[in-house]
Design an enzyme around this catalytic site. Structure first.
Site, PDB file in Angstrom:
ATOM      1  CD  GLU A  46      61.134  62.522  87.774  1.00  0.00           C
ATOM      2  OE1 GLU A  46      61.155  61.829  87.851  1.00  0.00           O
ATOM      3  OE2 GLU A  46      60.025  62.634  87.016  1.00  0.00           O
TER       4      GLU A  46
ATOM      5  CD  GLU B 112      55.923  64.815  83.970  1.00  0.00           C
ATOM      6  OE1 GLU B 112      55.721  63.960  84.700  1.00  0.00           O
ATOM      7  OE2 GLU B 112      57.620  64.286  83.113  1.00  0.00           O
TER       8      GLU B 112
HETATM    9  O1  G3I Z   1      50.562  48.489  82.249  1.00  0.00           O
HETATM   10  C1  G3I Z   1      50.427  47.942  82.726  1.00  0.00           C
HETATM   11  C2  G3I Z   1      49.751  46.959  83.118  1.00  0.00           C
HETATM   12  O2  G3I Z   1      49.458  45.670  82.375  1.00  0.00           O
HETATM   13  C3  G3I Z   1      49.543  46.342  85.377  1.00  0.00           C
HETATM   14  O3  G3I Z   1      48.580  45.366  84.925  1.00  0.00           O
HETATM   15  C4  G3I Z   1      49.753  47.512  85.759  1.00  0.00           C
HETATM   16  C5  G3I Z   1      49.571  47.124  86.927  1.00  0.00           C
HETATM   17  O4  G3I Z   1      50.878  46.231  87.871  1.00  0.00           O
HETATM   18  O5  G3I Z   1      50.493  47.889  85.410  1.00  0.00           O
HETATM   19  C6  G3I Z   1      50.398  49.032  84.426  1.00  0.00           C
HETATM   20  O6  G3I Z   1      52.209  49.582  84.193  1.00  0.00           O
HETATM   21  C7  G3I Z   1      51.995  50.610  84.998  1.00  0.00           C
HETATM   22  C8  G3I Z   1      51.766  52.560  83.805  1.00  0.00           C
HETATM   23  O7  G3I Z   1      51.624  53.774  84.409  1.00  0.00           O
HETATM   24  C9  G3I Z   1      50.519  52.118  82.885  1.00  0.00           C
HETATM   25  O8  G3I Z   1      49.689  52.679  83.644  1.00  0.00           O
HETATM   26  C10 G3I Z   1      52.673  51.098  86.393  1.00  0.00           C
HETATM   27  O9  G3I Z   1      52.052  49.751  86.772  1.00  0.00           O
HETATM   28  C11 G3I Z   1      53.091  52.394  86.599  1.00  0.00           C
HETATM   29  O10 G3I Z   1      54.025  52.416  87.679  1.00  0.00           O
HETATM   30  C12 G3I Z   1      53.346  53.747  85.239  1.00  0.00           C
HETATM   31  O11 G3I Z   1      52.611  54.964  86.526  1.00  0.00           O
HETATM   32  C13 G3I Z   1      53.102  55.804  85.169  1.00  0.00           C
HETATM   33  C14 G3I Z   1      54.569  56.057  85.984  1.00  0.00           C
HETATM   34  O12 G3I Z   1      55.019  57.491  84.821  1.00  0.00           O
HETATM   35  C15 G3I Z   1      55.296  55.355  86.398  1.00  0.00           C
HETATM   36  O13 G3I Z   1      55.525  55.272  84.736  1.00  0.00           O
HETATM   37  C16 G3I Z   1      51.719  57.005  85.897  1.00  0.00           C
HETATM   38  O14 G3I Z   1      50.436  56.419  84.968  1.00  0.00           O
HETATM   39  C17 G3I Z   1      52.346  58.497  84.672  1.00  0.00           C
HETATM   40  O15 G3I Z   1      51.783  59.139  85.581  1.00  0.00           O
HETATM   41  C18 G3I Z   1      53.797  58.991  85.641  1.00  0.00           C
HETATM   42  O16 G3I Z   1      54.065  60.065  84.804  1.00  0.00           O
HETATM   43  C19 G3I Z   1      55.760  60.460  85.392  1.00  0.00           C
HETATM   44  C20 G3I Z   1      56.086  61.132  84.180  1.00  0.00           C
HETATM   45  O17 G3I Z   1      56.560  59.884  83.295  1.00  0.00           O
HETATM   46  C21 G3I Z   1      57.611  62.068  84.344  1.00  0.00           C
HETATM   47  N1  G3I Z   1      57.271  62.890  85.728  1.00  0.00           N
HETATM   48  C22 G3I Z   1      56.502  62.378  87.046  1.00  0.00           C
HETATM   49  C23 G3I Z   1      54.854  61.441  86.433  1.00  0.00           C
HETATM   50  C24 G3I Z   1      54.026  61.406  87.311  1.00  0.00           C
HETATM   51  O18 G3I Z   1      54.642  60.310  88.650  1.00  0.00           O
END
Ligand code: G3I
Length: 380
Positions: free
Chosen positions: A165, A292
């Site tokens: 991105e 995705e």
């Molecule tokens: O692991 C922590 C946990 O310890 C904590 O308690 C919790 C609450 O803050 O957060 C957890 O981390 C979260 C992580 O997902 C694992 O569940 C992050 O806050 C959260 O922001 C993260 O979201 C992911 C996001 O990317 C950012 O990495 C989504 O699951 C994931 O589906 C999303 O995927 C992205 C692709 O990588 C790129 N393309 C877009 C797609 C959707 O946004």
């Protein structure tokens, strides 16, 4: 390629049959060695095209039915978050590999390919990034990160999303580049990342991955043009790149168009602009991955049959368009079951109903979208 009413009813009936079997029984058919596709599964009909989904280590460790479904259906996986910069880097001088290692072992022991996602992104950076990384040390931080991570999984990664991105046209930077934390401290980060990744793992397909390039609208057209210019420029600078990842996060409903009538877009068009973009990518000698895929149903009425049909129709038409290009070498959905979709957290429905966006619903039963994907993989 929308589903006829008869097809939709047939597939709904088939859904009942397929889901009547307890998953474990389906998954334990005779000869079900790791990697032996279960009859009627996505991977059983897709022998030449790796098909799969993103997975999460915490779910694989705790949800046996989910794990059985992943083993039954997928021939390629990608980590939803475990291989991102933030989860891997608790501090500037340490790495946390437990979850990424778990996924790498799960894929290998189940005879599945594994995508790496991702070395460079503007999201999920660790809290120390903003204060620790400066223009003076940014290249060393990036090169060390890629060398360490790519080196650890060398030879076990099908393809790396080296940069994710990097295009955001509305940021008004040259080339439509996103004004990301990496761009701010290391303007040449894209070339550096790809060159480092090639040296660290010559086996992996080096991929540029992005979203918002799928629809037949002006914003997507502008982003497609910027992505094409980016990868062309990389090739002109002899920067190693092997593939473009089209994330394929789609939204169903009348406000979103994914297959234009020729001439509908400004400047005409030889049919779907996405198909033209994919042909342009292919003509550069690059591979394409649908990395995705999911279909957001937030703009659809609450009625489940109505939502399921619209979502399945979009899976069918989008995959009909995209899988027609022979440069496509992998298809992954972003999750395999609605039970854990990110769409219930980002981009959720206003009525707060759970999304129905993936091949299996929250009860792990196949949805009409499953049959649309199954048919598309068979060229139906
Ligand atoms: O692991 C922590 C946990 O310890 C904590 O308690 C919790 C609450 O803050 O957060 C957890 O981390 C979260 C992580 O997902 C694992 O569940 C992050 O806050 C959260 O922001 C993260 O979201 C992911 C996001 O990317 C950012 O990495 C989504 O699951 C994931 O589906 C999303 O995927 C992205 C692709 O990588 C790129 N393309 C877009 C797609 C959707 O946004």
């Amino acid at each position: 390629m929308s589903l006829t009413r008869r097809q939709f009813l047939q597939q709904t009936a088939a859904t009942a049959t397929l889901s009547a079997l307890p998953l474990t029984a389906q998954n334990q058919h005779p000869g079900s060695q790791p990697g032996t596709p279960a009859p009627g599964s996505l991977k059983s009909v897709s022998r030449n095209l790796p098909v799969g989904c993103c997975v999460a280590a915490r779910i694989l460790r705790t949800d046996a039915a989910y794990t059985a479904l992943v083993k039954q259906q997928a021939s390629i996986l990608v980590a939803e978050t475990e291989m991102k910069f933030g989860p891997l880097r608790p501090t500037p001088t340490t790495f946390f590999f437990d979850d990424a290692d778990y996924l790498a072992h799960f894929a290998q022991s189940n005879n599945m390919l594994l995508r790496g996602h991702n070395f460079v992104w503007h999201r999920q950076l660790p809290s120390w990034f903003a204060t620790y990384v400066t223009p003076a040390n940014a290249q060393q931080v990036l090169v060390n990160h890629i060398n360490t991570v790519a080196g650890r999984y060398k030879g076990r990664i099908h393809s790396w999303d080296v940069v994710n991105e990097a295009i955001q046209v509305s940021d008004n930077l040259p080339g439509g580049l996103r004004n990301s934390p990496w761009q701010k401290v290391l303007p040449g980060y894209i070339d550096i990342a790809f060159r480092t990744a090639r040296r660290a793992d010559p086996h992996a397909l080096l991929t540029y991955n992005d979203y918002g390039i799928e629809a037949e609208d002006e914003a997507s057209a502008k982003k497609r043009a910027a992505v094409l210019a980016l990868v062309r420029g990389m090739q002109e600078r002899n920067v190693p790149i092997d593939a473009v990842g089209i994330q394929s996060h789609l939204t169903a409903g009348p406000n979103h168009t994914y297959a234009a009538v020729p001439g509908q877009l400004a400047g005409g068009g030889e049919g779907p602009a996405l198909a033209k973009f994919m042909a342009d990518i292919q003509s550069l000698g690059l591979k394409i991955m649908l990395t995705e895929m999911d279909v957001n149903d937030r703009d659809l009425p609450a009625d489940i049959p109505t939502r399921d049909r619209a979502v399945a129709d979009l899976y069918a038409s989008y995959l009909h368009t995209t899988l027609a290009n022979p440069a496509v070498v992998a298809l992954l959905t972003w999750g395999i079951t609605d039970k854990y979709t990110w769409l219930n957290h980002e981009g959720a429905r206003k009525d707060s109903l759970p999304e129905r966006c993936l091949p299996f619903d929250a009860d792990l039963k196949p949805t009409p979208a499953f049959f649309a994907e199954l048919n598309a993989l068979q060229g139906k």
